[in-house]
Every structure is written in structure tokens, then in C-alpha cells.
Design a protein around this motif. Structure first.
Motif, PDB file in Angstrom:
ATOM      1  N   ASN A  38      -3.289   8.371   4.008  1.00  0.00           N
ATOM      2  CA  ASN A  38      -4.596   8.411   4.660  1.00  0.00           C
ATOM      3  C   ASN A  38      -4.600   7.484   5.883  1.00  0.00           C
ATOM      4  O   ASN A  38      -4.588   6.259   5.731  1.00  0.00           O
ATOM      5  CB  ASN A  38      -5.674   7.971   3.653  1.00  0.00           C
TER       6      ASN A  38
ATOM      7  N   CYS B  34      -2.951   5.665  13.679  1.00  0.00           N
ATOM      8  CA  CYS B  34      -2.355   4.413  13.174  1.00  0.00           C
ATOM      9  C   CYS B  34      -1.501   3.753  14.255  1.00  0.00           C
ATOM     10  O   CYS B  34      -0.915   2.690  14.024  1.00  0.00           O
ATOM     11  CB  CYS B  34      -1.469   4.697  11.951  1.00  0.00           C
TER      12      CYS B  34
ATOM     13  N   LEU C 226       0.848  -1.191   0.000  1.00  0.00           N
ATOM     14  CA  LEU C 226       0.000   0.000   0.000  1.00  0.00           C
ATOM     15  C   LEU C 226       0.884   1.241   0.000  1.00  0.00           C
ATOM     16  O   LEU C 226       1.929   1.265   0.658  1.00  0.00           O
ATOM     17  CB  LEU C 226      -0.908   0.009   1.249  1.00  0.00           C
TER      18      LEU C 226
ATOM     19  N   THR D 122      -6.877   6.485   7.872  1.00  0.00           N
ATOM     20  CA  THR D 122      -7.983   5.529   7.897  1.00  0.00           C
ATOM     21  C   THR D 122      -7.679   4.328   7.006  1.00  0.00           C
ATOM     22  O   THR D 122      -7.928   3.172   7.377  1.00  0.00           O
ATOM     23  CB  THR D 122      -9.295   6.203   7.430  1.00  0.00           C
ATOM     24  N   GLU D 123      -7.138   4.605   5.830  1.00  0.00           N
ATOM     25  CA  GLU D 123      -6.781   3.538   4.881  1.00  0.00           C
ATOM     26  C   GLU D 123      -5.621   2.696   5.421  1.00  0.00           C
ATOM     27  O   GLU D 123      -5.602   1.475   5.265  1.00  0.00           O
ATOM     28  CB  GLU D 123      -6.377   4.182   3.545  1.00  0.00           C
TER      29      GLU D 123
ATOM     30  N   SER E  35       0.151   5.223   0.775  1.00  0.00           N
ATOM     31  CA  SER E  35      -0.966   6.056   1.244  1.00  0.00           C
ATOM     32  C   SER E  35      -0.500   7.137   2.203  1.00  0.00           C
ATOM     33  O   SER E  35       0.558   7.028   2.829  1.00  0.00           O
ATOM     34  CB  SER E  35      -2.002   5.163   1.946  1.00  0.00           C
TER      35      SER E  35
END
Length: 309
Positions: free
Chosen positions: A71, A100, A67, A73-74, A69
Motif C-alpha cells: 500500500n 513513494c 513493515l 499510502t502506508e 506492505s
């Protein structure tokens, strides 16, 4: 760490983040260990579109992490967060990605400072395990999404609470990483090299090789190291004259044209780590009544040269 899936986030895919993240993402592709590159802007766009171009020892590899990112949340809750961002951005990035991080997240620091844990605790007082660390490498960004390993062994040392499982995971992922009980001594030894070299190469606009060839500059460098030696002693760290000689010799392990990251940031009009590599020494030495004429001289040259405070 979760026994099923382990999520490792590398925060900041610059020279150091790319060097650390590339082997991990390559090794653990399509496995239960998920490697997440946390970055933004042009870097994020470039890696999402083309992957990370990682250049080392004459070979260029395209790296695709699980990934890419910025973000929170992601990204979700991380098992391990490796902080490779610049020292000046630590507080901001920790605030941005606090969702996170929980009490079980292991935070590994790789900044060129001796007080990373302090900075993290100020920002995230509830943070769980912090493993302070340092890395010996010269690795730079050629352009967004393209990292070049220039030189240096890439050796990583970490301290804090011992975690054999994590060290094995990172080692198997291609990192040359060692756990040490007394990380403070290692951090100061790294700082003994990084801070004076960063200051003097920036002030005199020289490469590592040019520095080595200039007797006068090497004299100034040695005396800057002696000033750090005095400051370390006040922090219960005994840096020996042999440590100073070892630090000076370390310059020979890098290519002639190598430049410090501080120097590169000044040249490229980027935000710099001067506060952590120059000002920190002068300000803390002053608190202990330690004179720093050589550091002061380099600081004045930097201020005049780059019109900074």
C-alpha cells in the motif's frame, strides 16, 4: 537522506529481494533505519504472518522487517528504493509506487539488464538520483515467504552519483556493496555472463554443472558471449577476451545443480525475462548490422521448446 530516520524499501521479495532485505532488516531492527518489504499476494501474507524465512549456508533465519506492505499510502515517501523485481515488471511497479518516490529518493536498480536507467526515466522522468547496479548471486524462492541463497558471492556494484553515507549504511547492514564510477562497464560484464547462460540453460534444459561438462554447449556459450562483446563495442564498452574467460569461469563458482532464473521461470510457467536476456541482444545487434547466429539458434530452440514468441 533524512538525518533522523531513513526509510529503505526493498521492492519485490523474491530471490534477490530476500537476499538483500534479510540482512538489512536483521541489522536495523528497532533502529532509526526502517526496512520495508514491498510485496503482495501470498508473499505478503506469508511474511506478515510468519516473517521471511531466509536460508543461507545451512542456516535458516526468520526475518521480521519494520513493515510488509503493498500500500503506497502506508509505505509513504522512501529515502531509498532498492528495485529487485524482474525486469519485465519495472514499469508497472514504478507506476504503482510512484507516490513513494520524490526527487530526493535514491533508486538502486539490481536487474539483469544494461538499460535500467532508461526504463526508469521513461516511466518516471522526474525521478531524482538513480544508482544502476548489479548483484552476483544465486538466490531462489522455495515457496512464498521462503528464500534460499543457493550460491554466488552476493557482491553488489552500484554507480551513479557517489553517496558515501548510503554505501556505509548498506555495508553496515550486511551487504557486500561497492561504488564504482564506470558502472556501465560492470553492467555489461555482468550481462556477458547472465544473458548467454540464461539463454543456453533454458534452451538445452541443463544446470550450470551440466553446461560446464558439455564441450559443445560451452562452444555455443562462448560464441554467444562473442556476439554480446560485439554489441557492447557499439555501446562504447570494450569487453575483452579475458572478460569472456572470466565469465565462463564464473560458472564454476556456483553449485553443480544451479539453474538460471530464466530457466526456472520457464519450468514454473512464470512470466520470463526472455525479452531482456535474449530478444534484446538479437534486436539491438540487428540495428548495428551484427550477425548473431548462435543467439538466434538458442532463441529458436527456446521458442519451440516453450511455445513462446
Amino acid at each position: 537522506m533524512n538525518s533522523d530516520t531513513t526509510k529503505i524499501g526493498i521492492l519485490g521479495i523474491g530471490g534477490i529481494g530476500g537476499f538483500v532485505g534479510a540482512p538489512l532488516a536483521k541489522k536495523y531492527k528497532d533502529s532509526e533505519t526502517k526496512i520495508i518489504f514491498i510485496c503482495r499476494g501470498e508473499t505478503k501474507k506469508a511474511i506478515q504472518n510468519e516473517g521471511l524465512l531466509f536460508e543461507s549456508k545451512g542456516e535458516t533465519t526468520t526475518i521480521i522487517p519494520d513493515l510488509v506492505s503493498d500500500n503506497p499510502t502506508e509505505i509513504g515517501i522512501l529515502d531509498v528504493l532498492i528495485l529487485t523485481s524482474k525486469s519485465y515488471s519495472l514499469k508497472d511497479v514504478l507506476s504503482t509506487y510512484k507516490d513513494c518516490i520524490n526527487e530526493k529518493t535514491i533508486i538502486i536498480t539490481l536487474q539483469n539488464v544494461v538499460n535500467a536507467k532508461e526504463i526508469i526515466r521513461e516511466t518516471l522522468p522526474e525521478a531524482g538520483q538513480i544508482m544502476e547496479g548489479c548483484i552476483y548471486v544465486a538466490s531462489n524462492v522455495k515457496q512464498a515467504g521462503h528464500v534460499q541463497h543457493v550460491g554466488g558471492p552476493g557482491k553488489i556494484f552500484v554507480g551513479g552519483k557517489e553517496n558515501i553515507q548510503l554505501i556505509k549504511l548498506l555495508t553496515a547492514g550486511g551487504l557486500d556493496i561497492t561504488y564504482v564510477e564506470n558502472i556501465n562497464e560492470i553492467l555489461w560484464k555482468k550481462y556477458l555472463f547472465v544473458a548467454p547462460v540464461a539463454g543456453i540453460t533454458s534452451a538445452y534444459k541443463v544446470t550450470f554443472g551440466q553446461l560446464l561438462e558439455d564441450e559443445n554447449l560451452m562452444h555455443i556459450l562462448e560464441n554467444m558471449m562473442i556476439e554480446i562483446q560485439s554489441l557492447a563495442k557499439k555501446n562504447n564498452i570494450n569487453l575483452t577476451n579475458e572478460d569472456i574467460e572470466t565469465s565462463k569461469d564464473l560458472l564454476t563458482k556456483f553449485p553443480f545443480e544451479s539453474k538460471s532464473s530464466l530457466q526456472l521461470d520457464f519450468e514454473n510457467d512464470n512470466q520470463t525475462e526472455k525479452q531482456f536476456l535474449v530478444d534484446y541482444v538479437i534486436e539491438n545487434a540487428k540495428k548495428y548490422g551484427i550477425e548473431t547466429p548462435f543467439y538466434n539458434g538458442v532463441n529458436e530452440k527456446i521458442k519451440t521448446l516453450y511455445n513462446v514468441s
